[in-house]
Design a protein around this motif. Structure first.
Motif, PDB file in Angstrom:
ATOM      1  N   LEU A  14      -1.295   1.964   2.590  1.00 29.53           N
ATOM      2  CA  LEU A  14      -2.276   1.384   1.689  1.00 29.53           C
ATOM      3  C   LEU A  14      -3.682   1.655   2.208  1.00 29.53           C
ATOM      4  O   LEU A  14      -3.954   1.569   3.408  1.00 29.53           O
ATOM      5  N   THR A  15      -4.581   1.995   1.291  1.00 29.62           N
ATOM      6  CA  THR A  15      -5.990   2.189   1.621  1.00 29.62           C
ATOM      7  C   THR A  15      -6.804   1.082   0.952  1.00 29.62           C
ATOM      8  O   THR A  15      -6.467   0.623  -0.142  1.00 29.62           O
ATOM      9  N   ASP A  16      -7.875   0.675   1.611  1.00 29.92           N
ATOM     10  CA  ASP A  16      -8.678  -0.439   1.108  1.00 29.92           C
ATOM     11  C   ASP A  16     -10.063   0.047   0.725  1.00 29.92           C
ATOM     12  O   ASP A  16     -10.537   1.083   1.207  1.00 29.92           O
ATOM     13  N   ASN A  17     -10.707  -0.739  -0.124  1.00 30.17           N
ATOM     14  CA  ASN A  17     -12.061  -0.448  -0.581  1.00 30.17           C
ATOM     15  C   ASN A  17     -12.813  -1.772  -0.679  1.00 30.17           C
ATOM     16  O   ASN A  17     -12.392  -2.680  -1.387  1.00 30.17           O
ATOM     17  N   VAL A  42      -7.050  -2.964  -2.470  1.00 26.66           N
ATOM     18  CA  VAL A  42      -6.174  -2.054  -1.742  1.00 26.66           C
ATOM     19  C   VAL A  42      -5.204  -1.403  -2.730  1.00 26.66           C
ATOM     20  O   VAL A  42      -4.905  -1.961  -3.792  1.00 26.66           O
ATOM     21  N   THR A  67      -8.448  -8.297   3.109  1.00 30.41           N
ATOM     22  CA  THR A  67      -7.474  -7.209   3.074  1.00 30.41           C
ATOM     23  C   THR A  67      -6.047  -7.734   3.142  1.00 30.41           C
ATOM     24  O   THR A  67      -5.163  -7.277   2.404  1.00 30.41           O
ATOM     25  N   LYS A  71      -3.102  -7.326   0.199  1.00 26.49           N
ATOM     26  CA  LYS A  71      -1.807  -6.686   0.418  1.00 26.49           C
ATOM     27  C   LYS A  71      -0.646  -7.566  -0.033  1.00 26.49           C
ATOM     28  O   LYS A  71       0.440  -7.058  -0.321  1.00 26.49           O
ATOM     29  N   ARG A 121      -8.299   3.132  -6.292  1.00 27.28           N
ATOM     30  CA  ARG A 121      -7.203   2.695  -5.427  1.00 27.28           C
ATOM     31  C   ARG A 121      -5.865   2.735  -6.164  1.00 27.28           C
ATOM     32  O   ARG A 121      -4.816   2.873  -5.545  1.00 27.28           O
TER      33      ARG A 121
END
Length: 230
Positions: A14-17, A42, A67, A71, A121
């Motif tokens: 997972l990538t976060d912003n 995310v 974050t 998730k 995302r």
């Protein structure tokens, strides 16, 4: 009761912003205590996305809390061809309203602010987004998620109706209106020899009736012939 074990590899992909971070204050007896509130989105870029918020006295701790909260609130959204939405949709939260529309390849993401962060995302490559009403970041994110939860794929619709996916797609194609130029003949096609469009538009010309001699002219002609014979 057995607990669901989370896959660590699933969490790592997972990538976060970071959407927004702002300073907040809490009024207590001795004065005000300042802290920071963060909003994070995310996603894995393949149809899963989530958002969360967190507060702390320091910025890194607020981002970490947001974050972790995001998730744990992931949703799955079906994508068409892995790049855009299946259909247009809209969502609302309070006075904030977000409109999302599918787009052809090469359009890109035409949206700004929190809406763009959510779409990136999620893994959307071509879409158009418009926010109406409130510009509050958290409300716009919630309205965007409300719109995404209304997206349905043809497989979902077919399963709910007890039909095949091909039947749903064929019915959708029949309901589409003809585009510009469809159903009407162009000027070059109408002027072409042997064109049926030209023959259908032109009405048959009526035959002109033969001239009928006037009674006065006929009488004058008879008098002239009688005088000549005398």
């Amino acid at each position: 009761m057995a607990r669901r074990q989370r896959n660590p590899e699933e969490r790592q992909e997972l990538t976060d912003n970071l959407v927004k971070i702002r300073r907040v204050a809490k009024v207590v007896k001795g004065g005000r205590r300042f802290g920071f509130a963060a909003i994070v989105v995310v996603g894995d870029g393949q149809g899963r996305v989530g958002f969360g918020s967190g507060k702390a006295k320091e910025v890194p701790e607020a981002i970490r809390k947001a974050t972790e909260n995001a998730k744990g609130r992931l949703i799955r959204v079906p994508l068409r061809e892995g790049r855009t939405l299946h259909h247009d949709t809209s969502g609302r939260l309070g006075s904030a309203r977000v409109i999302l529309r599918a787009a052809p390849p090469g359009t890109g993401i035409i949206a700004g602010g929190p809406v763009r962060a959510v779409l990136e995302r999620l893994g959307v490559q071509d879409a158009v987004g418009k926010s109406v009403g409130s510009g509050n970041a958290i409300n716009m994110v919630r309205a965007t998620f409300d719109a995404l939860q209304n997206v349905q794929s043809p497989a979902d619709v077919a399963a709910r109706r007890g039909r095949k996916v091909s039947e749903i797609l064929n019915r959708t194609d029949r309901r589409r209106r003809p585009g510009r130029g469809e159903g009407t003949a162009t000027k070059s096609e109408a002027d072409a020899p042997g064109s049926s469009a030209k023959e259908d538009t032109e009405a048959p010309r009526a035959e002109r009736p033969a001239a009928v001699p006037d009674a006065t002219e006929e009488a004058g002609k008879n008098l002239t012939e009688g005088a000549a014979s005398a």
